[in-house]
Enzyme design. Structure first.
Site, PDB file in Angstrom:
ATOM      1  CB  SER A 180      -0.958  -0.055   1.186  1.00  0.00           C
ATOM      2  OG  SER A 180      -2.007   0.863   1.053  1.00  0.00           O
ATOM      3  CG  ASP A 278      -6.767  -2.476  -3.577  1.00  0.00           C
ATOM      4  OD1 ASP A 278      -7.249  -1.385  -3.211  1.00  0.00           O
ATOM      5  OD2 ASP A 278      -5.567  -2.778  -3.421  1.00  0.00           O
ATOM      6  CG  HIS A 308      -5.926  -2.050   0.089  1.00  0.00           C
ATOM      7  ND1 HIS A 308      -5.055  -1.746  -0.929  1.00  0.00           N
ATOM      8  CD2 HIS A 308      -5.429  -1.456   1.199  1.00  0.00           C
ATOM      9  CE1 HIS A 308      -4.075  -0.994  -0.463  1.00  0.00           C
ATOM     10  NE2 HIS A 308      -4.274  -0.812   0.837  1.00  0.00           N
TER      11      HIS A 308
END
Length: 340
Positions: A180, A278, A308
Site C-alpha cells: 500500500s 481493491d 486491499h
C-alpha cells in the site's frame, strides 16, 4: 455494503469491477466487519486511528512465525531524527556468507501502521525467503507530512547499502518492498536508487499506491464496501500531504507524478501484486505497464477475489498463503537462492 458482482454471463460489465466473485472467506469477513459497526478509520482522530489499527492488525493476520533473531536498530535521517528499524534474520550471517536483505516499508496510508503491525508478514518473508528483512518505522502524518516519509525511506535505503557489510547483508542482493503506502515508498526508492547509482535487485510492490487522484475505473467501482474506501483514501491523503501541489510529485505518485523521478527507465525489476476488489487495482496494473514500457521487467500478480490489505488476512483467508508463496518465490528468484 456493496454486493459482489453477478456471475451471470448476461450481466452488464461494470468498468473497474472484476468478473470473478469475491473469495468466499473474504466475503464472510466483510460481512463480519459490516455487522460489527465499528467506526471507520477516517471517522477517528489520527491518534485514535493509529491505536485502533495497531489493535486490529493481529486479529486477522497469521501467528508471527519464529525467526533466528529480531533486533531493533536506528538509522540516521537527514534532519537528525533516528529512524527506528527492526532487522529480522533467518539464520546466522557472517562476512564469508552474507545474506540477502529486503528493506520493507509497511502500509497504512502514511498515517497508521508500524513495524509492529507488520511484524508477522516480515517474519514470514524472512523465514520463507531465507533473507534478512529490515522493517522501517518511517515517520507518519499528520505530525510529519510529505515528503518526510519519502525522505526517511531514501535515507534508510542509502544507509542499508552503506552498512550492508556490518549488518551481515550482501550489498549485491538487496531488495526494496512494501504494501500500500509502503509500496509507494518502495517504488520511489527504486527510482532514487537508480538516480544514486545503487542497484537493488527487486522492487516488491504489494497493492501499491501509485497515482495522485482517485479517478480510475477501480476507484469508482470499488469506492465503498471492500475494506479500503474512497473516504478512507481521501482522509489518509489529507493527513499526509503538505499541499495540494505535492500530489503531482513523483515521490507521492510514481505513476503520474512529475519531476526528476517521473522516468522509471533503468530501475530494478518489479513484482507487483494487485487485488481484484481493491480501489488501487488499476493503478498497480498501470504501474506495471509503465515499467514495461520503459524496458523494466515487471511481473504482475493479480488476485481477482481479494481485497486491499489481504496479505495481512491470512488467519481468516486461507487463499492468502498462495500469494505469500508467490511473493517469496519472487524474492528467492531475485536473490538467486534456491527454493525450499
Amino acid at each position: 455494503m456493496s454486493a459482489a458482482p453477478s456471475s451471470s454471463p448476461d450481466a452488464p460489465a461494470t468498468p473497474g469491477l472484476p468478473s470473478s466473485p469475491l473469495d468466499p472467506q473474504v466475503a464472510a469477513l466483510l460481512e463480519l466487519i459490516a455487522r460489527a459497526k465499528r467506526p471507520p478509520i477516517h471517522a477517528m482522530e489520527p491518534e485514535d486511528a493509529k491505536i485502533a489499527y495497531e489493535k486490529s492488525a493481529p486479529i486477522l493476520d497469521i501467528n508471527p512465525p519464529p525467526v533466528y533473531m529480531a533486533e531493533d536498530l536506528l538509522a540516521p535521517a537527514r534532519d537528525g531524527h533516528a529512524i527506528p528499524l527492526r532487522l529480522y534474520t533467518p539464520r546466522e550471517a557472517s562476512w564469508t556468507e552474507p545474506l540477502p536483505l529486503l528493506v520493507y516499508f509497511h502500509g497504512g496510508g502514511f498515517t497508521v501502521g508500524s513495524v509492529d503491525s507488520h511484524d508477522p508478514l516480515c517474519r514470514l518473508l524472512c523465514g520463507q525467503a531465507d533473507c534478512m528483512v529490515l522493517s522501517v518505522d518511517y515517520r507518519l502524518g499528520p505530525q510529519w507530512r510529505f515528503p518526510t516519509a519519502a525522505n526517511d525511506a531514501f535515507d534508510v535505503l542509502h544507509w542499508v547499502f552503506a552498512e550492508a557489510g556490518r549488518l551481515g547483508a550482501d550489498p549485491a542482493r538487496i531488495a526494496v518492498g512494501g504494501d500500500s503506502a509502503g509500496g509507494t515508498l518502495a517504488a520511489a526508492c527504486a527510482v532514487e536508487a537508480r538516480n544514486a547509482g545503487l542497484a537493488p535487485v527487486l522492487q516488491l510492490l504489494i497493492y501499491p499506491g501509485t497515482c495522485a487522484r482517485q479517478d480510475t475505473p477501480s476507484h469508482r467501482a470499488l469506492a465503498d464496501g471492500y475494506l479500503l474506501t474512497a473516504d478512507m483514501i481521501r482522509w489518509f491523503f489529507a493527513q499526509y500531504l503538505d499541499q495540494e501541489a505535492s500530489r503531482d510529485d513523483w515521490r507521492f505518485a510514481p505513476l503520474d507524478g512529475g519531476g526528476a523521478g517521473a522516468e522509471v527507465r533503468g530501475t530494478c525489476p518489479a513484482w507487483i501484486a494487485v487485488a481484484g476488489y481493491d480501489p488501487l487495482h488499476d493503478e498497480g496494473v498501470a504501474y506495471a505497464e509503465k515499467l514495461r514500457a520503459a524496458g523494466v521487467a515487471a511481473t504482475l500478480a493479480d488476485y481477482p477475489g481479494m481485497i486491499h490489505d489481504f496479505f495481512k488476512l491470512g488467519r481468516f483467508v486461507p487463499a492468502v498463503a498462495q500469494a505469500h508463496a508467490e511473493a517469496v518465490a519472487a524474492l528467492r528468484a531475485a536473490f538467486g537462492t534456491p527454493h525450499n
